[in-house]
Write a protein that holds these residues in place. Structure first.
Motif, PDB file in Angstrom:
ATOM      1  N   THR A 172       2.507 -15.033  -7.243  1.00  0.00           N
ATOM      2  CA  THR A 172       1.353 -15.932  -7.224  1.00  0.00           C
ATOM      3  C   THR A 172       1.385 -16.767  -5.958  1.00  0.00           C
ATOM      4  N   PHE A 173       0.208 -16.979  -5.383  1.00  0.00           N
ATOM      5  CA  PHE A 173       0.054 -17.916  -4.261  1.00  0.00           C
ATOM      6  C   PHE A 173      -0.763 -19.083  -4.797  1.00  0.00           C
ATOM      7  N   GLY A 174      -0.139 -20.196  -5.084  1.00  0.00           N
ATOM      8  CA  GLY A 174      -0.880 -21.290  -5.714  1.00  0.00           C
ATOM      9  C   GLY A 174      -1.449 -20.789  -7.024  1.00  0.00           C
TER      10      GLY A 174
ATOM     11  N   VAL B  91      -3.176 -15.010  -8.448  1.00  0.00           N
ATOM     12  CA  VAL B  91      -2.181 -14.009  -8.820  1.00  0.00           C
ATOM     13  C   VAL B  91      -2.419 -12.770  -7.953  1.00  0.00           C
ATOM     14  N   ALA B  92      -1.636 -12.626  -6.882  1.00  0.00           N
ATOM     15  CA  ALA B  92      -1.857 -11.530  -5.935  1.00  0.00           C
ATOM     16  C   ALA B  92      -1.280 -10.225  -6.478  1.00  0.00           C
ATOM     17  N   VAL B  93      -0.173 -10.319  -7.194  1.00  0.00           N
ATOM     18  CA  VAL B  93       0.425  -9.147  -7.830  1.00  0.00           C
ATOM     19  C   VAL B  93       0.750  -9.545  -9.268  1.00  0.00           C
TER      20      VAL B  93
ATOM     21  N   PRO C 281      -8.699  -1.212  -3.549  1.00  0.00           N
ATOM     22  CA  PRO C 281      -9.627  -1.875  -2.629  1.00  0.00           C
ATOM     23  C   PRO C 281      -8.936  -3.015  -1.877  1.00  0.00           C
ATOM     24  N   ASN C 282      -9.609  -3.522  -0.863  1.00  0.00           N
ATOM     25  CA  ASN C 282      -9.097  -4.646  -0.094  1.00  0.00           C
ATOM     26  C   ASN C 282      -8.770  -5.824  -0.997  1.00  0.00           C
ATOM     27  N   GLY C 283      -7.650  -6.458  -0.746  1.00  0.00           N
ATOM     28  CA  GLY C 283      -7.282  -7.635  -1.531  1.00  0.00           C
ATOM     29  C   GLY C 283      -6.667  -7.287  -2.868  1.00  0.00           C
ATOM     30  N   ALA C 284      -6.338  -6.002  -3.093  1.00  0.00           N
ATOM     31  CA  ALA C 284      -5.797  -5.585  -4.385  1.00  0.00           C
ATOM     32  C   ALA C 284      -4.353  -6.040  -4.582  1.00  0.00           C
ATOM     33  N   GLY C 285      -3.663  -6.373  -3.466  1.00  0.00           N
ATOM     34  CA  GLY C 285      -2.273  -6.825  -3.589  1.00  0.00           C
ATOM     35  C   GLY C 285      -1.271  -5.808  -3.072  1.00  0.00           C
ATOM     36  N   LYS C 286      -1.754  -4.821  -2.325  1.00  0.00           N
ATOM     37  CA  LYS C 286      -0.868  -3.757  -1.838  1.00  0.00           C
ATOM     38  C   LYS C 286       0.133  -4.288  -0.806  1.00  0.00           C
ATOM     39  N   SER C 287      -0.390  -4.991   0.189  1.00  0.00           N
ATOM     40  CA  SER C 287       0.515  -5.520   1.225  1.00  0.00           C
ATOM     41  C   SER C 287       1.481  -6.527   0.631  1.00  0.00           C
ATOM     42  N   THR C 288       1.004  -7.327  -0.319  1.00  0.00           N
ATOM     43  CA  THR C 288       1.887  -8.300  -0.963  1.00  0.00           C
ATOM     44  C   THR C 288       3.023  -7.576  -1.686  1.00  0.00           C
ATOM     45  N   THR C 289       2.687  -6.477  -2.389  1.00  0.00           N
ATOM     46  CA  THR C 289       3.717  -5.677  -3.048  1.00  0.00           C
ATOM     47  C   THR C 289       4.750  -5.186  -2.038  1.00  0.00           C
TER      48      THR C 289
END
Ligand code: ADP
Ligand code: MG
Length: 594
Positions: free
Chosen positions: A355-357, A360-362, A380-388
């Motif tokens: 979570t960022f603040g 919930v990114a992932v 899609p964009n913003g799905a949380g792939k890069s965060t994973t």
């Protein structure tokens, strides 16, 4: 960069060695010039340290004058009050400086942004007031009656004599820093510039590297102080205050803060200018004062506006530069780690959340990468792939859940520890050093597979290690099809090629798992085909791959298994063919539109 620099250095070395030292004595240069050249030399030594620290490492220090003071006062105290040999004074100065720099460095090098320069001002001032308030150091009157240096019975009791020692040290300092930069730790140091994420992902201990260059710059300053004390034969706190700290930084910036010889040039320009202005300005203005500081300020602003790289690049154009970049020799390959048994679970992500603040990114994502598989992470964009990705590679810390790699938990490991265990990665937004050659950029990936340390690099005892690392980098570049560009600047490659460069760098880690964040973005059709072929080949060699990708065609024909994310949650997983017809996935991608 390596060989061209070495070439340029050779010429300069020749010119400096032949011209400068023979100047004063035989030509009977006037005392005035000898004094000026001595000061240029002393300042150069400090400014060369700043090139390493500020120009290359990106850490601004206003406090170098304090380290000059540590060197000067150590020898002053020991050689007068205690009557010891100045060489013991030098040794004591180096020990005191090293200890102080490592302590101060360990604290201040953690500061970021403008807090770092402010921190250097703070300890610069503290040391200055310490010099001025200690009884044993003679308070603000300082210490007088320092003996002259004695080199093998030769008394360096005049400016004309100590001149040679000063300039030998200048040349030694410049070459040592240049040697360091052309080495394994040097590439790690150069990688500090744009933040520490990439270097850490390649296994570099960036906090330690910062302390190392901070300490080396301090040691150079301390040696300058030692020579200063025995030239002046007296010390007081004035030249070790903040004014001089700022002046040293000016010198490095004016000369060209990224160029070792620029430091010497900058020291020369500012020393002559200061001397000239100090006699001229009071006459013009009719009263005395440090007016030159104003001129320096204006000069600084102009320089930052019109010539960020300083004066050195203008001068460097006139030196012959042959581009005979050496192609790495074929040598015995570096040892490789053993590959895991095929189809065993290699990476297990279990209920991973970030979570960022409030965002919930992932969200409780679970999946497995088996050894020898290519797994695609799509959405899609913003799905949380890069965060994973950043969670798996240790750039970010998970809020909850676990990550297991080769049977061991890695979700609490630092990113360099994860690299050490055999995970190599690329970045969605490429992170490379645009002014460094393609080959050197890729060699950063092999950081953990080399041994050459700082001292060996400085004295060039790292030859065998360097050859092996460069050969490995060249081999990986050949593998990805970039061998034509070994000696090009990395920044001159097309964006797609820069992504491929990052794959070669990640391969240098000798990974068992490769994490690729949108590797095909910006590639043309043919290049995508070549990339897909490469990834298949890596797979047959046993490397497992987890990749994030946008291009569905690319993923469908390449991967064994797909994980689909939307709004941080896994919405589907399975074989590509099944995913292609999965209603939830189609909805996510098409946004519900038929
Ligand atoms: P993807 O790679 O799938 O396009 P990301 O993982 O980059 O998605 O981002 C997922 C979500 O997390 C996005 O809403 C993004 O804005 C947010 N996010 C990513 N990184 C941060 C961060 N460092 N701070 C705050 N929000 C972030
Ligand atoms: Mg992304």
């Amino acid at each position: 960069m390596g060989s061209t620099l070495r070439n340029k250095r050779f010429w300069l070395f020749l010119i400096v060695v032949l011209a400068l030292p023979v100047l004063p004595a035989p030509l009977r240069a006037p005392e005035y010039w000898v004094t000026l050249l001595n000061y240029i030399g002393l300042y150069s030594i400090v400014a060369i340290g700043l090139v390493l620290l500020t120009g290359i490492g990106g850490m601004t220090s206003f406090g170098q004058a304090a380290f000059v003071g540590l060197g000067a006062y150590s020898t002053a105290l020991l050689s007068t009050t205690y009557g010891l040999s100045p060489w013991l004074g030098l040794l004591a100065g180096l020990v005191v400086t090293t200890v102080a720099a490592m302590l101060i460095g360990a604290i201040t090098m953690r500061l970021s942004g403008h807090f770092l320069p402010l921190g250097t001002i703070a300890w610069g001032l503290s040391l200055f007031f310490l010099f001025g308030n200690l009884n044993v150091l003679g308070k603000y009157d300082g210490i007088n009656g320092i003996p002259s240096l004695d080199v093998f019975g030769w008394q360096l009791d005049s400016g004309r004599r100590i001149y040679y020692v000063i300039w030998v040290v200048v040349i030694g300092a410049a070459i040592s820093v240049q040697n360091l930069l052309d080495s394994r730790p040097g590439r790690a140091i150069r990688a500090l510039r744009g933040g520490t994420t990439m270097a850490e992902a390649m296994g570099v201990n960036t906090a330690w590297m910062k302390v190392v260059i901070f300490t080396y710059a301090a040691i150079l300053a301390s040696i300058s102080g030692f020579l200063y004390a025995h030239l002046q034969r007296a010390v007081n706190p004035t030249p070790f205050g903040l004014n001089y700290g700022i002046l040293f930084l000016f010198m490095a910036v004016v000369g060209g803060v990224e160029h070792v010889w620029g430091a010497v040039l900058g020291a020369a320009i500012l020393t002559v200018l200061q001397d000239w202005l100090q006699s001229l300005l009071p006459k013009l203005l009719g009263s005395s004062g440090n007016y030159e500081v104003i001129v320096f300020g204006v000069l600084m602003v102009l320089l930052l506006q019109f010539a960020r790289d300083g004066v050195w690049p203008f001068l460097a154009r006139w030196f012959p530069m042959r581009r005979h970049a050496d192609t790495p020799r074929e040598v015995e390959a570096l040892p490789r780690r053993s590959m895991p048994v095929a189809s065993e679970a290699l990476l297990v992500v279990d209920k991973l959340s970030k979570t960022f603040g409030g965002l919930v990114a992932v969200n409780e994502v679970s999946f497995t990468v088996k050894a020898g598989e290519i797994v695609g992470l799509i959405g899609p964009n913003g799905a949380g792939k890069s965060t994973t990705f950043n969670l798996v590679s240790g750039v970010l810390r998970a809020s909850s859940g676990s990550i297991t790699f080769a049977g061991e938990r890695i979700d609490r490991c630092a990113s360099r520890e994860i690299a050490r265990r055999g995970i190599g990665r690329t970045f969605q937004h490429v992170r490379l050093l645009p002014r460094m050659s393609v080959l050197e950029n890729v060699a950063i990936g092999a950081h953990l597979r080399g041994r050459g340390g700082v001292w060996r690099s400085i004295v060039r005892l790292n030859g065998a290690d360097e050859t092996r690392l460069m050969a490995e980098a060249a081999r990986q570049l050949d593998r990805v099809g970039l061998s034509r560009y070994l000696h090009n600047e990395a920044g001159s490659l097309a964006l797609g090629q820069q992504r491929i460069l990052e794959i070669a760098r990640a391969l240098c880690v000798d990974p068992t798992l490769l994490l690729l964040d949108e590797p095909a973005a910006g590639l043309r059709y043919q290049e995508k085909q070549a990339l897909a072929d490469l990834l298949r080949k890596l797979k047959t060699e046993g490397t497992s791959i987890l990749l994030v990708e946008h291009d569905m065609d690319f993923v469908m024909n390449l991967t064994d298994h797909l994980v689909v994310m939307e709004f941080g949650t896994k919405i589907a997983e399975g074989q590509p063919a099944d995913i292609q017809t999965n209603q939830a996935v189609l909805d996510a991608y098409l946004g519900g539109v038929e």
